[in-house]
Design a protein around this motif. Structure first.
Motif, mmCIF file in Angstrom:
data_model
loop_
_atom_site.group_PDB
_atom_site.id
_atom_site.type_symbol
_atom_site.label_atom_id
_atom_site.label_comp_id
_atom_site.label_asym_id
_atom_site.label_seq_id
_atom_site.Cartn_x
_atom_site.Cartn_y
_atom_site.Cartn_z
ATOM 1 N N ARG A 1 -3.582 -81.211 -8.889
ATOM 2 C CA ARG A 1 -2.328 -81.108 -8.136
ATOM 3 C C ARG A 1 -2.511 -80.094 -7.010
ATOM 4 N NH1 ARG A 1 0.535 -85.421 -9.784
ATOM 5 N NH2 ARG A 1 1.110 -85.339 -11.984
ATOM 6 N N THR A 2 -1.935 -80.411 -5.898
ATOM 7 C CA THR A 2 -2.022 -79.482 -4.765
ATOM 8 C C THR A 2 -0.616 -79.025 -4.361
ATOM 9 O OG1 THR A 2 -4.012 -80.577 -3.964
ATOM 10 C CG2 THR A 2 -2.846 -79.179 -2.404
ATOM 11 N N VAL A 3 -0.483 -77.715 -4.248
ATOM 12 C CA VAL A 3 0.802 -77.137 -3.863
ATOM 13 C C VAL A 3 0.625 -76.409 -2.533
ATOM 14 C CG1 VAL A 3 2.621 -75.496 -4.499
ATOM 15 C CG2 VAL A 3 1.472 -76.862 -6.277
ATOM 16 N N LEU A 4 1.540 -76.666 -1.619
ATOM 17 C CA LEU A 4 1.500 -75.999 -0.320
ATOM 18 C C LEU A 4 2.497 -74.845 -0.297
ATOM 19 C CD1 LEU A 4 0.709 -75.909 2.751
ATOM 20 C CD2 LEU A 4 2.671 -77.444 3.136
ATOM 21 N N LEU A 5 2.004 -73.685 0.094
ATOM 22 C CA LEU A 5 2.890 -72.554 0.354
ATOM 23 C C LEU A 5 3.101 -72.511 1.867
ATOM 24 C CD1 LEU A 5 4.322 -69.931 -0.628
ATOM 25 C CD2 LEU A 5 2.151 -68.751 -0.273
ATOM 26 N N ALA A 6 4.265 -72.992 2.307
ATOM 27 C CA ALA A 6 4.529 -73.080 3.745
ATOM 28 C C ALA A 6 5.589 -72.061 4.133
ATOM 29 C CB ALA A 6 4.994 -74.482 4.112
ATOM 30 N N THR A 7 5.159 -70.959 4.730
ATOM 31 C CA THR A 7 6.092 -69.884 5.059
ATOM 32 C C THR A 7 5.896 -69.446 6.504
ATOM 33 O OG1 THR A 7 4.468 -68.384 4.042
ATOM 34 C CG2 THR A 7 6.387 -68.963 2.717
ATOM 35 N N GLU A 8 6.855 -69.818 7.329
ATOM 36 C CA GLU A 8 6.812 -69.441 8.747
ATOM 37 C C GLU A 8 6.814 -67.918 8.861
ATOM 38 O OE1 GLU A 8 9.811 -71.514 10.891
ATOM 39 O OE2 GLU A 8 9.042 -70.889 12.843
ATOM 40 N N LYS A 9 7.533 -67.271 7.930
ATOM 41 C CA LYS A 9 7.446 -65.817 7.798
ATOM 42 C C LYS A 9 6.848 -65.577 6.410
ATOM 43 C CE LYS A 9 10.079 -61.639 7.508
ATOM 44 N NZ LYS A 9 11.329 -61.107 7.002
ATOM 45 N N ALA A 10 5.605 -65.092 6.350
ATOM 46 C CA ALA A 10 4.878 -64.987 5.080
ATOM 47 C C ALA A 10 5.588 -64.077 4.085
ATOM 48 C CB ALA A 10 3.464 -64.473 5.345
ATOM 49 N N PHE A 11 5.375 -64.354 2.799
ATOM 50 C CA PHE A 11 5.823 -63.448 1.747
ATOM 51 C C PHE A 11 5.007 -62.161 1.811
ATOM 52 C CE2 PHE A 11 7.023 -67.389 -0.697
ATOM 53 C CZ PHE A 11 8.347 -67.073 -0.871
ATOM 54 N N ALA A 12 5.490 -61.111 1.127
ATOM 55 C CA ALA A 12 4.707 -59.888 0.977
ATOM 56 C C ALA A 12 3.394 -60.235 0.257
ATOM 57 C CB ALA A 12 5.500 -58.856 0.174
ATOM 58 N N LYS A 13 2.350 -59.472 0.583
ATOM 59 C CA LYS A 13 1.011 -59.726 0.050
ATOM 60 C C LYS A 13 1.000 -59.775 -1.490
ATOM 61 C CE LYS A 13 -3.621 -58.264 1.265
ATOM 62 N NZ LYS A 13 -4.459 -57.099 1.605
ATOM 63 N N ASP A 14 1.694 -58.822 -2.112
ATOM 64 C CA ASP A 14 1.755 -58.770 -3.580
ATOM 65 C C ASP A 14 2.315 -60.062 -4.152
ATOM 66 O OD1 ASP A 14 0.825 -56.263 -3.402
ATOM 67 O OD2 ASP A 14 2.597 -55.270 -4.266
ATOM 68 N N ALA A 15 3.359 -60.559 -3.502
ATOM 69 C CA ALA A 15 4.002 -61.782 -3.984
ATOM 70 C C ALA A 15 3.031 -62.953 -3.893
ATOM 71 C CB ALA A 15 5.265 -62.058 -3.176
ATOM 72 N N VAL A 16 2.286 -63.025 -2.788
ATOM 73 C CA VAL A 16 1.332 -64.125 -2.614
ATOM 74 C C VAL A 16 0.235 -64.044 -3.682
ATOM 75 C CG1 VAL A 16 -0.366 -65.150 -1.039
ATOM 76 C CG2 VAL A 16 1.820 -64.306 -0.139
ATOM 77 N N THR A 17 -0.221 -62.827 -3.958
ATOM 78 C CA THR A 17 -1.243 -62.638 -5.000
ATOM 79 C C THR A 17 -0.736 -63.153 -6.346
ATOM 80 O OG1 THR A 17 -1.993 -60.684 -3.817
ATOM 81 C CG2 THR A 17 -2.756 -60.929 -6.088
ATOM 82 N N LYS A 18 0.536 -62.856 -6.642
ATOM 83 C CA LYS A 18 1.119 -63.323 -7.911
ATOM 84 C C LYS A 18 1.207 -64.850 -7.936
ATOM 85 C CE LYS A 18 3.861 -59.266 -9.094
ATOM 86 N NZ LYS A 18 5.218 -58.688 -9.041
ATOM 87 N N ILE A 19 1.622 -65.429 -6.802
ATOM 88 C CA ILE A 19 1.731 -66.887 -6.720
ATOM 89 C C ILE A 19 0.346 -67.509 -6.947
ATOM 90 C CG2 ILE A 19 2.177 -68.830 -5.132
ATOM 91 C CD1 ILE A 19 4.333 -67.019 -3.793
ATOM 92 N N GLU A 20 -0.661 -66.943 -6.306
ATOM 93 C CA GLU A 20 -2.029 -67.446 -6.472
ATOM 94 C C GLU A 20 -2.454 -67.388 -7.937
ATOM 95 O OE1 GLU A 20 -4.264 -66.535 -2.241
ATOM 96 O OE2 GLU A 20 -4.015 -64.855 -3.655
ATOM 97 N N GLY A 21 -2.081 -66.291 -8.611
ATOM 98 C CA GLY A 21 -2.437 -66.134 -10.025
ATOM 99 C C GLY A 21 -1.829 -67.234 -10.889
ATOM 100 N N VAL A 22 -0.536 -67.513 -10.620
ATOM 101 C CA VAL A 22 0.169 -68.535 -11.401
ATOM 102 C C VAL A 22 -0.520 -69.897 -11.250
ATOM 103 C CG1 VAL A 22 2.321 -69.873 -11.544
ATOM 104 C CG2 VAL A 22 2.404 -67.373 -11.329
ATOM 105 N N PHE A 23 -0.876 -70.244 -10.015
ATOM 106 C CA PHE A 23 -1.486 -71.553 -9.794
ATOM 107 C C PHE A 23 -2.930 -71.610 -10.283
ATOM 108 C CE2 PHE A 23 2.171 -71.937 -6.890
ATOM 109 C CZ PHE A 23 2.712 -73.092 -7.453
ATOM 110 N N ALA A 24 -3.625 -70.468 -10.227
ATOM 111 C CA ALA A 24 -4.984 -70.427 -10.765
ATOM 112 C C ALA A 24 -4.937 -70.693 -12.274
ATOM 113 C CB ALA A 24 -5.636 -69.076 -10.467
ATOM 114 N N ASP A 25 -3.963 -70.050 -12.961
ATOM 115 C CA ASP A 25 -3.798 -70.253 -14.408
ATOM 116 C C ASP A 25 -3.508 -71.722 -14.714
ATOM 117 O OD1 ASP A 25 -4.183 -67.598 -14.774
ATOM 118 O OD2 ASP A 25 -2.069 -67.096 -15.176
ATOM 119 N N ALA A 26 -2.705 -72.341 -13.859
ATOM 120 C CA ALA A 26 -2.305 -73.730 -14.093
ATOM 121 C C ALA A 26 -3.383 -74.724 -13.629
ATOM 122 C CB ALA A 26 -0.983 -74.019 -13.379
ATOM 123 N N LYS A 27 -4.424 -74.177 -13.023
ATOM 124 C CA LYS A 27 -5.511 -75.003 -12.462
ATOM 125 C C LYS A 27 -5.003 -75.966 -11.380
ATOM 126 C CE LYS A 27 -8.920 -74.536 -16.078
ATOM 127 N NZ LYS A 27 -8.180 -73.613 -17.001
#
Lengths: 207, 207
Positions: free
Chosen positions: B9-35
């Protein structure tokens, strides 16, 4: 209270940085009720203006204005000098004592105003001066107080609302008292610096 | 959760104004866990970039980014669009429904962040942008909420700490519920404007 034995009394409000208009109106009301004469020297630019203004007054109200031996020398009738605020490093206490002038401060009176300013600054800093970039939230973060007097406790009251954790060091307050007032006591000043915010609320003294 | 029957599965994070770096790291972690594969389109400058990026994704996470029929047209595999935040006026729900795309929002998730920002702005305004002139304190003043949902209640939680009086109007919340949550209910929107601060926390809808 009226003047002692009906004597006329003159009080000088000497504020290099004037009080808010509302506050001045209230001060005027108090002295009108007491039938004292209030003279105002606000936003003055030179020390000479202060030296002239103190000449005939019985009492004076100041903020961070400097009351040193030069001022006291000119203030021949002065009996009382009230500093609005906690710190009185701007008053020469030794010179006051020699001249028989009583110096007073008003600790805690502006504690909430300071506390709100502290939070205003913390919030603006956390949001990068509102420049549109991502900031962070204060909730869950920690704040450590060097000195846990009136101002620090007022900051602490707001910090509770923000869900912050509080730590404090104060050599004049027993640790169990600090704990009772909602902060975790720490043993040394150095210990304070492991927390996200360190808030300094101590008067300037020789110590 | 892993992909349905092990499908990638592919998920796009589309943010014209990016999230804070910490938040993106957490999002990446969640999707890495879910493969799941996470692709990031952050701080993009043109809609064309978004139209290209959505082509092959199964789901997308957005902020205030516009997901209209043009975007949905290009997103042939899209099944889910999650809007970080409460308002979803930036998503064309009718077009989503036609295409079988589920749209979700996250009400309340950023309520405290908004509330802290509200107080930061109120404090800076009360102190005249820290220009050195006399400001005023928030304590004892009143704040009125138009809408008493997650954000308003988070603002209210901080307002209590500041010793402010709270009033609220919300056509979707019974008056006794509003009172239970610490605010005095008022009968009409107009009634809100007799208080010092009026705080508007309503999503943009046709209503």
């Amino acid at each position: 209270m009226a003047g002692e034995a009906g004597k006329p009394r003159t009080v000088l409000l000497a504020t290099e940085k004037a009080f808010a208009k509302d506050a001045v109106t209230k001060i005027e009301g108090v002295f009108a009720d007491a039938k004292y004469t209030l003279t105002r020297l606000e936003n003055y630019k030179s020390k000479d203006e202060l030296l002239t203004a103190v000449a005939s007054v019985d009492a004076m109200i100041i903020r961070s204005d400097i009351v040193d031996s030069a001022v006291l020398e000119k203030a021949g009738k002065l009996k009382l000098c009230v500093r609005a605020g906690a710190g009185y490093d701007n008053i020469d206490l030794t010179a006051c004592e020699k001249k028989g002038v009583v110096a007073m401060n008003t600790p805690g009176q502006n504690a909430n105003a300071v506390a709100e300013l502290v939070f205003g600054m913390m919030l603006v800093s956390a949001r990068n001066n509102f420049d549109g970039s991502s900031g962070f939230e204060l909730t869950g973060r920690s704040i450590a107080f060097y000195g846990f007097g009136a101002v620090a406790r007022a900051v602490g009251k707001l910090a509770v609302g923000f869900g912050m954790k509080m730590y404090a060091y104060d050599p004049y307050i027993p640790k169990d008292k600090i704990a009772e007032m909602g902060a975790t006591p720490v043993g040394t000043v150095a210990d304070l610096f492991q927390y996200q915010y360190v808030s300094l609320h101590v008067p300037l003294t020789d110590e």
